[in-house]
Design an enzyme around this catalytic site. Sequence first.
Site, PDB file in Angstrom:
ATOM      1  N   GLY A 108      12.175  14.163   2.145  1.00  0.00           N
ATOM      2  CA  GLY A 108      13.106  13.056   1.948  1.00  0.00           C
ATOM      3  C   GLY A 108      14.521  13.589   1.882  1.00  0.00           C
ATOM      4  O   GLY A 108      15.218  13.431   0.877  1.00  0.00           O
ATOM      5  N   CYS A 109      14.961  14.223   2.959  1.00  0.00           N
ATOM      6  CA  CYS A 109      16.207  15.007   2.925  1.00  0.00           C
ATOM      7  C   CYS A 109      17.471  14.167   3.024  1.00  0.00           C
ATOM      8  O   CYS A 109      18.575  14.706   2.899  1.00  0.00           O
ATOM      9  CB  CYS A 109      16.193  16.028   4.053  1.00  0.00           C
ATOM     10  N   GLY A 110      17.341  12.860   3.247  1.00  0.00           N
ATOM     11  CA  GLY A 110      18.534  12.027   3.334  1.00  0.00           C
ATOM     12  C   GLY A 110      19.446  12.482   4.455  1.00  0.00           C
ATOM     13  O   GLY A 110      19.013  12.815   5.558  1.00  0.00           O
ATOM     14  N   TRP A 111      20.751  12.506   4.149  1.00  0.00           N
ATOM     15  CA  TRP A 111      21.745  12.913   5.145  1.00  0.00           C
ATOM     16  C   TRP A 111      22.024  14.419   5.088  1.00  0.00           C
ATOM     17  O   TRP A 111      23.033  14.885   5.570  1.00  0.00           O
ATOM     18  CB  TRP A 111      23.025  12.124   4.936  1.00  0.00           C
ATOM     19  N   GLY A 112      21.105  15.177   4.486  1.00  0.00           N
ATOM     20  CA  GLY A 112      21.192  16.626   4.535  1.00  0.00           C
ATOM     21  C   GLY A 112      21.997  17.283   3.441  1.00  0.00           C
ATOM     22  O   GLY A 112      22.352  18.466   3.559  1.00  0.00           O
ATOM     23  N   CYS A 153      20.964  -2.293 -11.215  1.00  0.00           N
ATOM     24  CA  CYS A 153      20.290  -1.009 -11.417  1.00  0.00           C
ATOM     25  C   CYS A 153      21.025  -0.176 -12.472  1.00  0.00           C
ATOM     26  O   CYS A 153      20.391   0.472 -13.313  1.00  0.00           O
ATOM     27  CB  CYS A 153      20.196  -0.245 -10.105  1.00  0.00           C
ATOM     28  N   GLU A 209      18.834   7.305  11.460  1.00  0.00           N
ATOM     29  CA  GLU A 209      20.271   7.499  11.255  1.00  0.00           C
ATOM     30  C   GLU A 209      20.541   8.654  10.308  1.00  0.00           C
ATOM     31  O   GLU A 209      21.495   9.418  10.489  1.00  0.00           O
ATOM     32  CB  GLU A 209      20.917   6.203  10.757  1.00  0.00           C
ATOM     33  N   GLN A 210      19.709   8.798   9.281  1.00  0.00           N
ATOM     34  CA  GLN A 210      19.861   9.943   8.390  1.00  0.00           C
ATOM     35  C   GLN A 210      19.649  11.249   9.150  1.00  0.00           C
ATOM     36  O   GLN A 210      20.426  12.201   9.001  1.00  0.00           O
ATOM     37  CB  GLN A 210      18.858   9.858   7.236  1.00  0.00           C
TER      38      GLN A 210
END
Length: 390
Positions: free
Chosen positions: A182-186, A361, A208-209
């Site tokens: 789950g690295c997201g945008w790095g 949240c 896109e990520q």
Amino acid sequence: MDRSKLPLHPDDIELSAGDGFRARDKVESLLERAGIVLNGNQPWDIQVLDPRAYSRILSQGSLGLGEAYMDGWWECEQLDEFIHRALRADLEAQIRVGWYDAWQLLRGLLANLQSKARAFMVGEQHYDLGNQLYQCMLDSRMTYTCGYWRNAADLEQAQASKLDLVCRKIGLQPGDRVLDIGCGWGSFAEFAARNYSAEVVGITISREQAELARVRCSGLPVEIRLQDYRDLHESFDHIVSLGMFEHVGWKNYRTYMQVVQRCLRDKGLFLLHSIGANQSGLHTDTWIDRHIFPNGGLPSIAQIGKAIEPDWVMEDWHNFGADYDLTLMAWYANFEQHWGELAAHYDQRFYRMWRYYLLTCAGAFRARDIQLWQIVLSKGGVADGYRSLR
């Protein structure tokens, strides 16, 4: 889901005068328990603009409350504090379970909502909303997880501190091969490669990520893949997962831990960074599920504990959930600051939805209704004992 099949769609709500007054009185009485005044003058008081909101909230609970806000049926200057007070007073327990809540529970029991066939849904609905949105909202590294604010003055420092804390907790060394599930945008991959000379494989279910992460990590020993965690069959010195476990689902917790077990070398460490629930459940908040994170779920201590037996030794369990309140409020401030440039791409209903998401949240973490855990696990135990870092 077909909206026509949902109960009490706002356009279908018709109340007699008597029913309307009773619903209003019930909502007013509930709010009083939390120190919230209906149409009051404190910033956490709600201003009801459409009387249909009362019945919608009582019949649909969290889903009705959030969708009525999105539709402009009520306003609140300080949504985060409204939710904080409502949760501390346990108002949700005073509202009967609605049809949609019951349906969510049944779905969670009967179906695997996070199967491989459904794994990419959250990426398409949430993480692929547009990189510009997240670039405007997050820190410069685009770290979409809770920051660590112990010695931080702002969001940028809090996220750098969190990434460094993760590296230190797993004892990262130059040349170590690390898996980021789950690295997201790095953000972690780039940080670990630049600052610790690690080799990183990052996987995500968001196109896109993945595209942006590859650009961010260009020239570094980092590989970014569009891949489901269940398809991993290779070895790593250490494994981290930052803010992804919330998408795994209770039926897959054991499978997830088995995948990590087979991919982690014997002396390696696994760091799990996840939002956590105080009570075991089979589905997430109904409004969050429909509008923000489809098919998600927050694990409890008991659910994680069951999933790691008997293969893992729990070396450290660190709760800094209160820091997520600060992180979310910083994200909200950035979102508000940049809304002028985002408005060309998103409509007003999206603005209200996103504002509601971030602020409610924040209020939930402030109320300690949900937590943020970093858990360090080993295979067989660290020989001389693990030194906890804070």
